[in-house]
Scaffold this motif. Structure first.
Motif, PDB file in Angstrom:
ATOM      1  N   GLU A 155      -0.859  -1.193   8.748  1.00  0.00           N
ATOM      2  CA  GLU A 155      -0.238   0.075   8.359  1.00  0.00           C
ATOM      3  C   GLU A 155       1.264   0.061   8.641  1.00  0.00           C
ATOM      4  O   GLU A 155       2.081   0.447   7.787  1.00  0.00           O
ATOM      5  CB  GLU A 155      -0.904   1.208   9.129  1.00  0.00           C
ATOM      6  N   ALA A 156       1.636  -0.383   9.849  1.00  0.00           N
ATOM      7  CA  ALA A 156       3.046  -0.423  10.216  1.00  0.00           C
ATOM      8  C   ALA A 156       3.821  -1.404   9.339  1.00  0.00           C
ATOM      9  O   ALA A 156       4.960  -1.135   8.933  1.00  0.00           O
ATOM     10  CB  ALA A 156       3.187  -0.809  11.688  1.00  0.00           C
ATOM     11  N   THR A 157       3.215  -2.551   9.024  1.00  0.00           N
ATOM     12  CA  THR A 157       3.867  -3.531   8.165  1.00  0.00           C
ATOM     13  C   THR A 157       4.165  -2.956   6.790  1.00  0.00           C
ATOM     14  O   THR A 157       5.282  -3.084   6.275  1.00  0.00           O
ATOM     15  CB  THR A 157       2.975  -4.785   8.025  1.00  0.00           C
ATOM     16  N   ARG A 158       3.178  -2.322   6.193  1.00  0.00           N
ATOM     17  CA  ARG A 158       3.402  -1.745   4.860  1.00  0.00           C
ATOM     18  C   ARG A 158       4.395  -0.592   4.902  1.00  0.00           C
ATOM     19  O   ARG A 158       5.217  -0.428   3.995  1.00  0.00           O
ATOM     20  CB  ARG A 158       2.082  -1.307   4.242  1.00  0.00           C
ATOM     21  N   TYR A 159       4.350   0.215   5.964  1.00  0.00           N
ATOM     22  CA  TYR A 159       5.307   1.312   6.075  1.00  0.00           C
ATOM     23  C   TYR A 159       6.734   0.781   6.161  1.00  0.00           C
ATOM     24  O   TYR A 159       7.625   1.234   5.435  1.00  0.00           O
ATOM     25  CB  TYR A 159       5.008   2.173   7.302  1.00  0.00           C
ATOM     26  N   VAL A 160       6.967  -0.186   7.050  1.00  0.00           N
ATOM     27  CA  VAL A 160       8.319  -0.716   7.224  1.00  0.00           C
ATOM     28  C   VAL A 160       8.810  -1.358   5.933  1.00  0.00           C
ATOM     29  O   VAL A 160       9.966  -1.183   5.533  1.00  0.00           O
ATOM     30  CB  VAL A 160       8.363  -1.727   8.386  1.00  0.00           C
ATOM     31  N   ALA A 161       7.931  -2.100   5.255  1.00  0.00           N
ATOM     32  CA  ALA A 161       8.329  -2.803   4.035  1.00  0.00           C
ATOM     33  C   ALA A 161       8.649  -1.856   2.888  1.00  0.00           C
ATOM     34  O   ALA A 161       9.588  -2.094   2.122  1.00  0.00           O
ATOM     35  CB  ALA A 161       7.218  -3.763   3.613  1.00  0.00           C
ATOM     36  N   ARG A 162       7.899  -0.773   2.763  1.00  0.00           N
ATOM     37  CA  ARG A 162       8.028   0.079   1.575  1.00  0.00           C
ATOM     38  C   ARG A 162       8.732   1.409   1.807  1.00  0.00           C
ATOM     39  O   ARG A 162       9.206   2.025   0.840  1.00  0.00           O
ATOM     40  CB  ARG A 162       6.640   0.337   0.991  1.00  0.00           C
ATOM     41  N   HIS A 163       8.769   1.876   3.038  1.00  0.00           N
ATOM     42  CA  HIS A 163       9.314   3.221   3.263  1.00  0.00           C
ATOM     43  C   HIS A 163      10.363   3.294   4.365  1.00  0.00           C
ATOM     44  O   HIS A 163      11.171   4.221   4.355  1.00  0.00           O
ATOM     45  CB  HIS A 163       8.178   4.184   3.666  1.00  0.00           C
ATOM     46  N   GLY A 164      10.363   2.369   5.296  1.00  0.00           N
ATOM     47  CA  GLY A 164      11.119   2.585   6.521  1.00  0.00           C
ATOM     48  C   GLY A 164      12.401   1.820   6.699  1.00  0.00           C
ATOM     49  O   GLY A 164      12.915   1.749   7.824  1.00  0.00           O
ATOM     50  N   ARG A 165      12.929   1.258   5.663  1.00  0.00           N
ATOM     51  CA  ARG A 165      14.084   0.372   5.843  1.00  0.00           C
ATOM     52  C   ARG A 165      15.290   1.078   6.451  1.00  0.00           C
ATOM     53  O   ARG A 165      16.069   0.469   7.182  1.00  0.00           O
ATOM     54  CB  ARG A 165      14.456  -0.264   4.511  1.00  0.00           C
ATOM     55  N   ASP A 166      15.492   2.352   6.144  1.00  0.00           N
ATOM     56  CA  ASP A 166      16.639   3.079   6.675  1.00  0.00           C
ATOM     57  C   ASP A 166      16.321   3.811   7.969  1.00  0.00           C
ATOM     58  O   ASP A 166      17.206   4.460   8.547  1.00  0.00           O
ATOM     59  CB  ASP A 166      17.134   4.097   5.635  1.00  0.00           C
ATOM     60  N   ARG A 167      15.095   3.712   8.428  1.00  0.00           N
ATOM     61  CA  ARG A 167      14.681   4.463   9.605  1.00  0.00           C
ATOM     62  C   ARG A 167      14.204   3.578  10.758  1.00  0.00           C
ATOM     63  O   ARG A 167      13.989   4.065  11.858  1.00  0.00           O
ATOM     64  CB  ARG A 167      13.549   5.432   9.240  1.00  0.00           C
ATOM     65  N   VAL A 168      14.013   2.288  10.513  1.00  0.00           N
ATOM     66  CA  VAL A 168      13.360   1.414  11.484  1.00  0.00           C
ATOM     67  C   VAL A 168      14.344   0.431  12.103  1.00  0.00           C
ATOM     68  O   VAL A 168      15.144  -0.198  11.406  1.00  0.00           O
ATOM     69  CB  VAL A 168      12.197   0.642  10.819  1.00  0.00           C
ATOM     70  N   ALA A 169      14.261   0.274  13.434  1.00  0.00           N
ATOM     71  CA  ALA A 169      15.102  -0.690  14.142  1.00  0.00           C
ATOM     72  C   ALA A 169      14.364  -1.977  14.435  1.00  0.00           C
ATOM     73  O   ALA A 169      14.923  -3.072  14.304  1.00  0.00           O
ATOM     74  CB  ALA A 169      15.600  -0.072  15.451  1.00  0.00           C
ATOM     75  N   LYS A 170      13.080  -1.856  14.833  1.00  0.00           N
ATOM     76  CA  LYS A 170      12.288  -3.029  15.199  1.00  0.00           C
ATOM     77  C   LYS A 170      10.822  -2.775  14.876  1.00  0.00           C
ATOM     78  O   LYS A 170      10.398  -1.625  14.702  1.00  0.00           O
ATOM     79  CB  LYS A 170      12.429  -3.350  16.694  1.00  0.00           C
ATOM     80  N   LEU A 171      10.058  -3.858  14.840  1.00  0.00           N
ATOM     81  CA  LEU A 171       8.629  -3.793  14.562  1.00  0.00           C
ATOM     82  C   LEU A 171       7.889  -4.678  15.559  1.00  0.00           C
ATOM     83  O   LEU A 171       8.374  -5.751  15.926  1.00  0.00           O
ATOM     84  CB  LEU A 171       8.360  -4.276  13.126  1.00  0.00           C
ATOM     85  N   VAL A 172       6.709  -4.217  15.989  1.00  0.00           N
ATOM     86  CA  VAL A 172       5.852  -5.001  16.868  1.00  0.00           C
ATOM     87  C   VAL A 172       4.449  -5.030  16.271  1.00  0.00           C
ATOM     88  O   VAL A 172       3.886  -3.983  15.924  1.00  0.00           O
ATOM     89  CB  VAL A 172       5.780  -4.417  18.293  1.00  0.00           C
ATOM     90  N   LEU A 173       3.879  -6.227  16.155  1.00  0.00           N
ATOM     91  CA  LEU A 173       2.518  -6.393  15.658  1.00  0.00           C
ATOM     92  C   LEU A 173       1.666  -6.989  16.774  1.00  0.00           C
ATOM     93  O   LEU A 173       1.980  -8.062  17.287  1.00  0.00           O
ATOM     94  CB  LEU A 173       2.506  -7.323  14.432  1.00  0.00           C
ATOM     95  N   ILE A 174       0.594  -6.294  17.150  1.00  0.00           N
ATOM     96  CA  ILE A 174      -0.263  -6.725  18.253  1.00  0.00           C
ATOM     97  C   ILE A 174      -1.695  -6.911  17.744  1.00  0.00           C
ATOM     98  O   ILE A 174      -2.304  -5.958  17.247  1.00  0.00           O
ATOM     99  CB  ILE A 174      -0.270  -5.699  19.403  1.00  0.00           C
ATOM    100  N   GLY A 175      -2.215  -8.117  17.814  1.00  0.00           N
ATOM    101  CA  GLY A 175      -3.565  -8.372  17.314  1.00  0.00           C
ATOM    102  C   GLY A 175      -3.745  -7.857  15.898  1.00  0.00           C
ATOM    103  O   GLY A 175      -4.806  -7.336  15.540  1.00  0.00           O
ATOM    104  N   ALA A 176      -2.710  -8.002  15.099  1.00  0.00           N
ATOM    105  CA  ALA A 176      -2.630  -7.322  13.806  1.00  0.00           C
ATOM    106  C   ALA A 176      -3.327  -8.089  12.679  1.00  0.00           C
ATOM    107  O   ALA A 176      -3.439  -9.320  12.715  1.00  0.00           O
ATOM    108  CB  ALA A 176      -1.168  -7.086  13.435  1.00  0.00           C
ATOM    109  N   VAL A 177      -3.776  -7.366  11.664  1.00  0.00           N
ATOM    110  CA  VAL A 177      -4.550  -7.950  10.567  1.00  0.00           C
ATOM    111  C   VAL A 177      -3.721  -8.757   9.563  1.00  0.00           C
ATOM    112  O   VAL A 177      -4.289  -9.614   8.873  1.00  0.00           O
ATOM    113  CB  VAL A 177      -5.354  -6.862   9.825  1.00  0.00           C
TER     114      VAL A 177
END
Length: 329
Positions: A155-177
């Motif tokens: 969910e976080a990956t798709r959000y950052v890729a498609r919606h969050g480019r101007d709002r996101v500083a960093k991303l963390v994926l833990i045990g992610a699909v």
């Protein structure tokens, strides 16, 4: 007590006087009670208008998404995305930790999960990401760090890729699909479709028993020799799962297993930390974390030997320390 005393003193009076006195006293109580209710209602109305740490945002398709929002609004926000079939409550150990470090911490219940609307449709990654976008816009989140576990990582990956480019500083994926759980010709290391069909069959047959067994065994690694199961963790997992919609959870299996995030990962430019348990029995590390790290433009990969899928609960001190180093770097 005052009413009983008043009536006792009038025992020798006529019934008419007793009734009149009683009605008069009751009326005075009613007036005072009504005034108090009025004051309480006014106070309630004021408190509803304030941020009480838990609220809802309504998406464009009418879905009410529950969220928690703790900490100073001026602080850098950390947004937590929970795994299947859980809720925002699964992030307690992380939210309290980072709240204590001065961050603003936010977590939501995915549609159909927890306290959010149990709608029939929209249980796919596109809707999940759009719901997060609605939340981020509602709270006007800027310079945010998004942390996703398991399905929440997708969910976080798709959000950052498609919606969050101007709002996101960093991303963390833990045990992610991500990138893709399902075995295909282009993803030979994935899990066969039969595995996910089996999850759907068990959910449909007896969801309560299935969830208890899932939490008691592979999710936290309690089925490994020498493991010491925490009954509290097991029942908390079961509680969160049973709060959500069986329809949402049933459809969600397809969402987390068959969605290919390869192009999303390639498009993400923000620094990304990829953490994974080396003994993850739900999302095997070999076909997830290293592949995601290679597709990301700026990634840091760390695999913990012998840690399970639910490592945020079983080993919060280890996970929180690494998260803190990354978000403050």
């Amino acid at each position: 007590m005052h009413l009983i005393t008043s009536v006792s003193r009038l025992a020798s009076s006529s019934r008419r006087n007793i009734l009149a006195t009683t009605l008069l006293y009751t009326a005075s109580l009613t007036v005072r009670s009504t005034s108090a209710v009025g004051r309480d209602s006014k106070s309630a109305a004021l408190s509803i208008g304030k941020s009480d740490g838990a609220s809802f945002v309504t998406t464009s398709d009418g879905v009410r998404i529950f969220y928690k929002d703790w900490g100073p609004k001026s602080a850098q926000p950390i947004v937590f995305h929970h795994g299947w079939p859980l809720s925002a409550d699964d992030w307690d150990a992380q939210m309290l930790f980072f709240l204590g470090k001065g961050f603003r911490v936010i977590a939501h219940d995915r549609r159909g999960h927890g306290r959010s609307s149990q709608v029939s449709d929209g249980h796919d990654m596109d809707h999940y990401a759009a719901d997060v976008a609605a939340l981020a816009e509602h709270l006007d989140l800027r310079n945010a760090i998004h942390v996703g576990h398991s399905t929440g990582g997708g969910e976080a990956t798709r959000y950052v890729a498609r919606h969050g480019r101007d709002r996101v500083a960093k991303l963390v994926l833990i045990g992610a699909v991500p990138p893709l759980m399902l075995k295909t010709e282009s993803n030979p290391g994935g899990l066969p479709l039969d595995v996910f069909e089996g999850l759907r069959r068990r959910l449909a047959a007896n969801r309560s028993q299935f969830y208890f067994e899932f939490a008691s065994g592979p999710f936290y690694g309690y089925n490994r020799p020498g493991a010491e199961p925490s009954q509290a963790a097991i029942w908390n997992w079961w509680r969160q799962g049973m709060t959500g919609s069986s329809k949402a959870h049933y459809d969600g299996i397809k969402a987390f297993s068959e969605t290919d995030f390869s192009e999303d990962l390639k498009s993400i430019a923000v620094p990304t930390l990829v953490l994974h348990g080396g003994d993850d029995q739900i999302v095997p590390a070999a076909d997830s974390a290293p592949l995601s790290a290679r597709l990301l433009k700026h990634s840091t990969l760390k695999v913990y030997d012998l840690l399970p899928h639910g490592l945020c609960t079983t080993h919060p001190d280890i996970v929180n320390a690494d998260l803190l180093r990354f978000v403050t770097a």
